[in-house]
Write a protein that holds these residues in place. Sequence first.
Motif, short mmCIF file in Angstrom:
data_model
loop_
_atom_site.label_atom_id
_atom_site.label_comp_id
_atom_site.label_asym_id
_atom_site.label_seq_id
_atom_site.Cartn_x
_atom_site.Cartn_y
_atom_site.Cartn_z
N LEU A 234 0.81 -1.21 0.00
CA LEU A 234 0.00 0.00 0.00
C LEU A 234 0.84 1.27 0.00
O LEU A 234 0.34 2.33 -0.38
CB LEU A 234 -0.92 0.00 1.22
N ALA B 42 -6.05 -0.94 -6.75
CA ALA B 42 -5.08 -1.78 -6.03
C ALA B 42 -5.31 -1.70 -4.53
O ALA B 42 -5.34 -2.73 -3.83
CB ALA B 42 -3.66 -1.35 -6.38
N ALA B 43 -5.47 -0.48 -4.01
CA ALA B 43 -5.75 -0.33 -2.58
C ALA B 43 -7.11 -0.92 -2.23
O ALA B 43 -7.30 -1.48 -1.14
CB ALA B 43 -5.69 1.14 -2.19
N VAL C 46 -8.50 -3.54 -3.61
CA VAL C 46 -8.36 -5.00 -3.55
C VAL C 46 -7.82 -5.43 -2.19
O VAL C 46 -8.31 -6.38 -1.56
CB VAL C 46 -7.47 -5.50 -4.70
N VAL C 47 -6.79 -4.74 -1.71
CA VAL C 47 -6.22 -5.05 -0.40
C VAL C 47 -7.24 -4.80 0.70
O VAL C 47 -7.38 -5.61 1.65
CB VAL C 47 -4.94 -4.23 -0.15
N ARG D 200 -5.50 3.85 0.57
CA ARG D 200 -4.21 3.32 1.03
C ARG D 200 -4.03 3.54 2.53
O ARG D 200 -3.58 2.64 3.25
CB ARG D 200 -3.08 3.99 0.25
N LEU E 68 -2.23 -11.75 -1.97
CA LEU E 68 -3.12 -10.60 -2.07
C LEU E 68 -2.37 -9.36 -2.53
O LEU E 68 -2.89 -8.57 -3.35
CB LEU E 68 -3.77 -10.35 -0.71
N ALA F 125 -3.08 -7.34 -6.00
CA ALA F 125 -3.41 -5.92 -6.00
C ALA F 125 -2.48 -5.13 -6.92
O ALA F 125 -2.92 -4.26 -7.67
CB ALA F 125 -3.34 -5.37 -4.57
N GLY G 217 -3.56 -3.17 -10.33
CA GLY G 217 -3.35 -1.73 -10.34
C GLY G 217 -2.37 -1.22 -11.37
O GLY G 217 -2.23 -0.01 -11.55
#
Length: 247
Positions: free
Chosen positions: A34, A42-43, A45-46, A104, A236, A240, A244
């Motif tokens: 992150l 991307a953030a 997904v996390v 994030r 994970l 991500a 992203g």
Amino acid sequence: MRRFTPLRPDPRAPLAGANPVAKLGAAAILMAVLFVPAAPVAAAVVLVGLLASIPLTGLRPRDLLARAWPLLVAALSVGVLNVLLAPGAQDDRPVVTGLALGLRLLGIALSGVLALASTDPTDLADALQQQVRLSPRLAVGVLASVRMLPILATEWQILGMARRARGVSAGWSPLAAARLGFGMLLALLVSSVRRATRLATAMEARGFGTAPCRTIARPQHVQLLDWWLIGGAMALGILAVAIGLPR
């Protein structure tokens, strides 16, 4: 200050019995992912992965939200301010940047909260000495600081009730509330320093740290579940980052 009192996860939950170092390692992996600037997806997904893992930690979502809601407000505020204060923004780029930054920050905070809230402080201190080879002085210092949080929460409530009993109130003035809050924080800091001094003196009087070695009452072992936890965090994070990446 109720959010500073410790959460009590269900000990039957899968991640509640995981090694504390493994949980910290998994959280560190996700935090590292992150910290890398990327698209909001991307953030997201996390963050979705972290939210999906809450039932596995043994923590009730209602209790977690009651303690961690300031993190949500802070992440939302950072994202909104980043959008409003962006210089010369004529397109949706500041919105995307602000959304990514807010997600994030929320993901970084939530990963740390889940790792620490689902861990017993004594198990954490033992694991830091056994798996990380941390000095007993530092490990027991971490244990003492975590154990102090409920005491600090109680003292904060006592300070607030004492001020209300004397008729001291900020009313609707934000400046007065900030001034009173700063005064309570200063009083809490002084009380914490005094309590830490007494604790250090008591530990020295009992001979803590005089022996070159220290025994462990509850051995901590790295099991297959811990490796699965670290591997899941890595998977994970890779997913991500892959989603992203710009196409």
